[in-house]
Design an enzyme around this catalytic site. Structure first.
Site, mmCIF file in Angstrom:
data_model
loop_
_atom_site.group_PDB
_atom_site.id
_atom_site.type_symbol
_atom_site.label_atom_id
_atom_site.label_comp_id
_atom_site.label_asym_id
_atom_site.label_seq_id
_atom_site.Cartn_x
_atom_site.Cartn_y
_atom_site.Cartn_z
ATOM 1 N N ALA A 1 0.833 -1.203 0.000
ATOM 2 C CA ALA A 1 0.000 0.000 0.000
ATOM 3 C C ALA A 1 0.864 1.248 0.000
ATOM 4 O O ALA A 1 2.069 1.184 0.231
ATOM 5 C CB ALA A 1 -0.898 0.000 1.234
ATOM 6 N N ASN A 2 0.218 2.376 -0.281
ATOM 7 C CA ASN A 2 0.861 3.681 -0.128
ATOM 8 C C ASN A 2 0.519 4.240 1.248
ATOM 9 O O ASN A 2 -0.516 3.904 1.810
ATOM 10 C CB ASN A 2 0.299 4.657 -1.157
ATOM 11 N N ARG A 3 1.321 5.152 1.725
ATOM 12 C CA ARG A 3 0.973 5.889 2.942
ATOM 13 C C ARG A 3 -0.063 6.940 2.592
ATOM 14 O O ARG A 3 0.176 7.775 1.728
ATOM 15 C CB ARG A 3 2.188 6.638 3.472
ATOM 16 N N SER A 4 -1.199 6.893 3.239
ATOM 17 C CA SER A 4 -2.211 7.933 3.042
ATOM 18 C C SER A 4 -3.213 7.842 4.179
ATOM 19 O O SER A 4 -3.738 6.761 4.459
ATOM 20 C CB SER A 4 -2.947 7.722 1.713
ATOM 21 N N VAL B 1 -3.153 6.105 -4.882
ATOM 22 C CA VAL B 1 -3.354 4.798 -5.503
ATOM 23 C C VAL B 1 -2.000 4.100 -5.661
ATOM 24 O O VAL B 1 -1.033 4.733 -6.083
ATOM 25 C CB VAL B 1 -4.016 4.966 -6.887
#
Ligand code: C5P
Length: 224
Positions: free
Chosen positions: A29-32, A96
């Site tokens: 995943a991305n950091r968000s 995303v």
């Protein structure tokens, strides 16, 4: 009652990260945090819009009077966006994942003594912003993307505006020293064909309100 400059408008927003499965229990995943996208959804609803918020996995409270659609992966997010169209404005605030695991396991990958370490092959995810902005039919009249950059913020944002085919890019510096990632404030530069508009450093809620005011001025009922 407060002014409702976006009454009768449908605003579509993506927010949060996407999770791309490695196997049923693991993901990349991305950091968000999703905070900025959720704040924009709340501000749009406050302005009277019908709001669809397509959200990756986050831990935030759902904003009032917003239709929230929960998704996990980039491909699910794109499908949900396409299903939610048409929209008057689309704002792509999600972080995303650019790649997903090509050979995701159906079962949990077991760690076995002496066995080889699993190899992850990656494949490219669809670019949701670019896909929607390049639609020849049913393109929302105002398509807005984000550019989180750690250097050359404006130059990279201008390049992204052209490449993605969107109308506005909200560019921000997310180099670690700024504390923007996961933090509560944001410094945005709105990059469009009209030039660059430097916004003050402000809370994500105030940045959202400023964005909604700009959108209302561009398409809303209080257009001059
Ligand atoms: O290319 P980059 O990821 O920096 O672009 C950021 C913008 O593109 C954001 O608005 C993000 O929501 C959108 N994006 C997308 N789908 C992707 C990658 C980025 O919608 N696969």
């Amino acid at each position: 009652a407060a002014a409702q400059p976006l009454k009768g408008k449908h605003v579509l927003i993506t927010a949060g990260p996407t999770h791309e499965p490695i196997d049923p229990v693991r993901y990349i995943a991305n950091r968000s945090s999703g905070k900025q996208g959720y704040a924009i959804a709340a501000a749009a609803a406050e302005a009277g819009a019908a709001v669809t918020l397509i959200s990756g996995p986050v831990t935030l409270r759902k904003p009032d009077h917003v239709d929230v659609i929960d998704v996990e992966s980039a491909r699910d997010m794109l499908a949900a966006v396409e299903k939610a169209l048409p929209a008057d404005v689309a704002i792509f605030a999600a972080a995303v994942a650019d790649w997903r695991v090509a050979n995701a396991g159906e079962q949990k990958i077991k760690k076995q003594a002496g066995a080889a370490v699993p190899q992850l092959a990656l494949t490219e995810n669809p670019d949701i912003l670019s896909t929607i902005a390049h639609r020849t039919q049913g393109r929302p009249p105002l398509v807005i993307g984000f550019a989180a950059e750690t250097e050359n913020v404006i130059a990279n944002a201008k390049a992204k505006l052209a490449k993605k085919g969107c109308d506005w890019i909200l560019a921000n510096d997310v180099s670690p020293a700024t504390g923007i990632m996961g933090g509560d404030s944001n410094t945005i530069h709105l990059v469009s064909a009209d030039g660059i508009d430097d916004w003050p450093s402000q809370s994500k809620e105030d940045a959202a309100a400023m964005l909604i005011a700009k959108i209302a001025a561009a398409i809303g009922k209080d257009r001059p």
